[in-house]
Design an enzyme around this catalytic site. Structure first.
Site, PDB file in Angstrom:
ATOM      1  CE  LYS A  13      -3.099  -2.551  -5.087  1.00 50.48           C
ATOM      2  NZ  LYS A  13      -3.477  -1.856  -5.148  1.00 50.48           N
ATOM      3  NE  ARG A  88       0.762   2.905  -2.370  1.00 48.61           N
ATOM      4  CZ  ARG A  88      -0.479   1.451  -1.985  1.00 48.61           C
ATOM      5  NH1 ARG A  88      -0.187   0.435  -1.576  1.00 48.61           N
ATOM      6  NH2 ARG A  88      -1.546   2.224  -2.038  1.00 48.61           N
ATOM      7  NE  ARG A 123     -11.277  -1.769   0.104  1.00 50.56           N
ATOM      8  CZ  ARG A 123     -10.370  -1.547   0.110  1.00 50.56           C
ATOM      9  NH1 ARG A 123      -9.077  -2.046  -0.862  1.00 50.56           N
ATOM     10  NH2 ARG A 123      -9.672  -0.161   0.072  1.00 50.56           N
ATOM     11  NE  ARG A 156      -8.102  -0.388   2.902  1.00 48.02           N
ATOM     12  CZ  ARG A 156      -8.014  -0.115   2.134  1.00 48.02           C
ATOM     13  NH1 ARG A 156      -6.780  -1.518   1.870  1.00 48.02           N
ATOM     14  NH2 ARG A 156      -6.568   0.720   1.777  1.00 48.02           N
ATOM     15  NE  ARG A 167      -6.861   4.791  -0.508  1.00 49.85           N
ATOM     16  CZ  ARG A 167      -7.649   3.429  -0.762  1.00 49.85           C
ATOM     17  NH1 ARG A 167      -9.306   3.834   0.285  1.00 49.85           N
ATOM     18  NH2 ARG A 167      -7.437   2.367  -1.058  1.00 49.85           N
TER      19      ARG A 167
HETATM   20  P1  AP5 Z   1      -9.009  -4.762  -3.878  1.00 50.43           P
HETATM   21  O1  AP5 Z   1      -8.318  -6.316  -4.241  1.00 50.43           O
HETATM   22  O2  AP5 Z   1      -9.335  -4.653  -1.832  1.00 50.43           O
HETATM   23  O3  AP5 Z   1      -8.249  -3.845  -4.442  1.00 50.43           O
HETATM   24  P2  AP5 Z   1      -6.589  -3.557  -4.499  1.00 50.43           P
HETATM   25  O4  AP5 Z   1      -6.477  -3.569  -5.519  1.00 50.43           O
HETATM   26  O5  AP5 Z   1      -6.391  -4.701  -2.883  1.00 50.43           O
HETATM   27  O6  AP5 Z   1      -7.331  -2.374  -3.463  1.00 50.43           O
HETATM   28  P3  AP5 Z   1      -6.150  -1.145  -1.529  1.00 50.43           P
HETATM   29  O7  AP5 Z   1      -6.957  -0.081  -2.022  1.00 50.43           O
HETATM   30  O8  AP5 Z   1      -6.616  -2.367  -0.480  1.00 50.43           O
HETATM   31  O9  AP5 Z   1      -5.075  -0.483  -2.683  1.00 50.43           O
HETATM   32  P4  AP5 Z   1      -4.759   0.331  -2.075  1.00 50.43           P
HETATM   33  O10 AP5 Z   1      -3.108   0.573  -2.759  1.00 50.43           O
HETATM   34  O11 AP5 Z   1      -5.023   1.938  -1.811  1.00 50.43           O
HETATM   35  O12 AP5 Z   1      -4.292   0.012  -0.302  1.00 50.43           O
HETATM   36  P5  AP5 Z   1      -3.431  -0.675   0.671  1.00 50.43           P
HETATM   37  O13 AP5 Z   1      -4.345  -1.378   1.310  1.00 50.43           O
HETATM   38  O14 AP5 Z   1      -2.365  -1.093  -0.012  1.00 50.43           O
HETATM   39  O15 AP5 Z   1     -10.951  -4.896  -4.803  1.00 50.43           O
HETATM   40  C1  AP5 Z   1     -11.386  -3.370  -4.353  1.00 50.43           C
HETATM   41  C2  AP5 Z   1     -13.335  -3.429  -3.834  1.00 50.43           C
HETATM   42  O16 AP5 Z   1     -12.931  -4.051  -5.546  1.00 50.43           O
HETATM   43  C3  AP5 Z   1     -13.671  -4.273  -3.032  1.00 50.43           C
HETATM   44  O17 AP5 Z   1     -14.556  -4.922  -2.400  1.00 50.43           O
HETATM   45  C4  AP5 Z   1     -13.449  -5.844  -4.408  1.00 50.43           C
HETATM   46  O18 AP5 Z   1     -13.976  -6.908  -3.910  1.00 50.43           O
HETATM   47  C5  AP5 Z   1     -13.897  -5.529  -5.796  1.00 50.43           C
HETATM   48  N1  AP5 Z   1     -13.654  -6.227  -6.906  1.00 50.43           N
HETATM   49  C6  AP5 Z   1     -12.411  -6.739  -7.417  1.00 50.43           C
HETATM   50  N2  AP5 Z   1     -11.906  -6.674  -7.975  1.00 50.43           N
HETATM   51  C7  AP5 Z   1     -13.277  -6.677  -8.883  1.00 50.43           C
HETATM   52  C8  AP5 Z   1     -13.754  -6.810 -10.310  1.00 50.43           C
HETATM   53  N3  AP5 Z   1     -12.992  -7.709 -10.673  1.00 50.43           N
HETATM   54  N4  AP5 Z   1     -14.723  -6.015 -10.697  1.00 50.43           N
HETATM   55  C9  AP5 Z   1     -15.488  -5.448  -9.495  1.00 50.43           C
HETATM   56  N5  AP5 Z   1     -15.429  -5.412  -8.154  1.00 50.43           N
HETATM   57  C10 AP5 Z   1     -13.511  -5.835  -7.722  1.00 50.43           C
HETATM   58  O19 AP5 Z   1      -2.278   1.049   1.565  1.00 50.43           O
HETATM   59  C11 AP5 Z   1      -3.252   1.339   2.296  1.00 50.43           C
HETATM   60  C12 AP5 Z   1      -2.287   3.024   2.633  1.00 50.43           C
HETATM   61  O20 AP5 Z   1      -1.713   2.246   3.890  1.00 50.43           O
HETATM   62  C13 AP5 Z   1      -1.972   3.486   1.287  1.00 50.43           C
HETATM   63  O21 AP5 Z   1      -2.613   4.392   0.870  1.00 50.43           O
HETATM   64  C14 AP5 Z   1      -0.421   4.157   2.350  1.00 50.43           C
HETATM   65  O22 AP5 Z   1      -1.323   5.283   3.561  1.00 50.43           O
HETATM   66  C15 AP5 Z   1      -0.156   2.495   3.042  1.00 50.43           C
HETATM   67  N6  AP5 Z   1       0.892   1.865   2.065  1.00 50.43           N
HETATM   68  C16 AP5 Z   1       1.071   0.781   2.533  1.00 50.43           C
HETATM   69  N7  AP5 Z   1       1.684   0.181   1.504  1.00 50.43           N
HETATM   70  C17 AP5 Z   1       2.334   1.361   1.501  1.00 50.43           C
HETATM   71  C18 AP5 Z   1       3.605   1.434   0.568  1.00 50.43           C
HETATM   72  N8  AP5 Z   1       4.303   0.505   0.096  1.00 50.43           N
HETATM   73  N9  AP5 Z   1       4.960   2.635   0.209  1.00 50.43           N
HETATM   74  C19 AP5 Z   1       3.621   3.206   1.217  1.00 50.43           C
HETATM   75  N10 AP5 Z   1       2.857   3.110   2.226  1.00 50.43           N
HETATM   76  C20 AP5 Z   1       1.934   2.416   2.101  1.00 50.43           C
HETATM   77 ZN    ZN Z   2      -5.649  -4.253  -0.792  1.00 50.08          ZN
END
Ligand code: AP5
Ligand code: ZN
Length: 218
Positions: A13, A88, A123, A156, A167
């Protein structure tokens, strides 16, 4: 343009958000990035969110809905925005619908759990900008340094294998329900319904971007 990016942790994402926000000139609203900034700054929000995030759980709907409600009123959201990691849960999606926020597109990145651990353990991120790298798939030009600012990259706290599994479990139990929610809405015939685009997120970063561009007509 108003979009939602849906997908498991590590589905890509944040990575694809970088191109979408530049293409449309819209802000990326990553609730995860907003919470991490608050944790770093030690604000009351950060103190409330820290433990939940480090354990891989979800921050309360009430906090998140309030955070997003305030953010989308900012001037830079007038032309549209890109939600990354929001909504989410079903209550978050319902709150967005009730607020009358007209959405154009929901993108779902499909990546099986087996690929996620490798992605997240490799990552590295630049905290201030949210730029995302991977030690093998998208390495920075200088190891562990951000390409734009030269500042250090970090890992992270929640990218540890045990927390990643938690997660993923939370994603399957709660967030994945939103795919059916938006799919049902998209096929309901309602004029307000956003389009649902489902993308194979296992392809290399550049290929995913091309597929997405074609689907968005960008
Ligand atoms: P990346 O693009 O960083 O993946 P992502 O989908 O953004 O994953 P996240 O871990 O950020 O998602 P998340 O939903 O768990 O975390 P968030 O910060 O939202 O890619 C991942 C890796 O893969 C990178 O190294 C990248 O280079 C690589 N990659 C990407 N595409 C690739 C490809 N095509 N091929 C190969 N490699 C690739 O949330 C964190 C925490 O915050 C949650 O756990 C929760 O506690 C809280 N939170 C956030 N939002 C909410 C909400 N709406 N409600 C409640 N709690 C929330
Ligand atoms: Zn992310």
């Amino acid at each position: 343009m108003r979009l939602i990016l849906l997908g498991a942790p590590g589905a890509g994402k944040g990575t694809q958000a970088q191109f979408i926000r530049e293409y449309y000139g819209i802000p990326q609203i990553s609730t995860g990035d907003m919470l991490r900034t608050a944790v770093q700054a030690g604000t009351p929000l950060g103190l409330a969110a820290k433990q939940v995030m480090e354990s891989g759980g979800l921050v309360s709907d009430e906090i998140i809905i309030g955070l997003v409600r305030d953010r989308i009123q900012a001037a830079d959201c007038a032309k549209g925005f890109l939600f990354d990691g929001f909504p989410r849960t079903l209550p978050q999606a319902e709150a967005l619908k009730k607020a009358g926020v007209a959405l154009d597109v929901v993108v779902e990145f499909q990546v099986p759990d087996e690929d996620i651990i490798e992605r997240l353990s490799g990552r590295r991120i630049h905290l201030n900008s949210g730029r995302v790298y991977h030690v093998r798939h998208s390495p920075p030009r200088t190891p562990d340094r951000d390409d734009v600012t030269g500042e250090p990259l970090i890992q992270r706290e929640d990218d540890r294998t045990d927390i990643i599994r938690k997660r993923l479990a939370v994603y399957h139990a709660q967030t994945s329900l939103l795919v059916a929610y938006y799919s049902d809405w998209a096929t309901s015939g309602e004029t307000q319904a956003p389009r649902l685009i489902q993308v194979d997120g296992t392809r290399p970063v550049e290929e995913v971007r091309q597929v997405l561009r074609a689907q968005l007509g960008a």
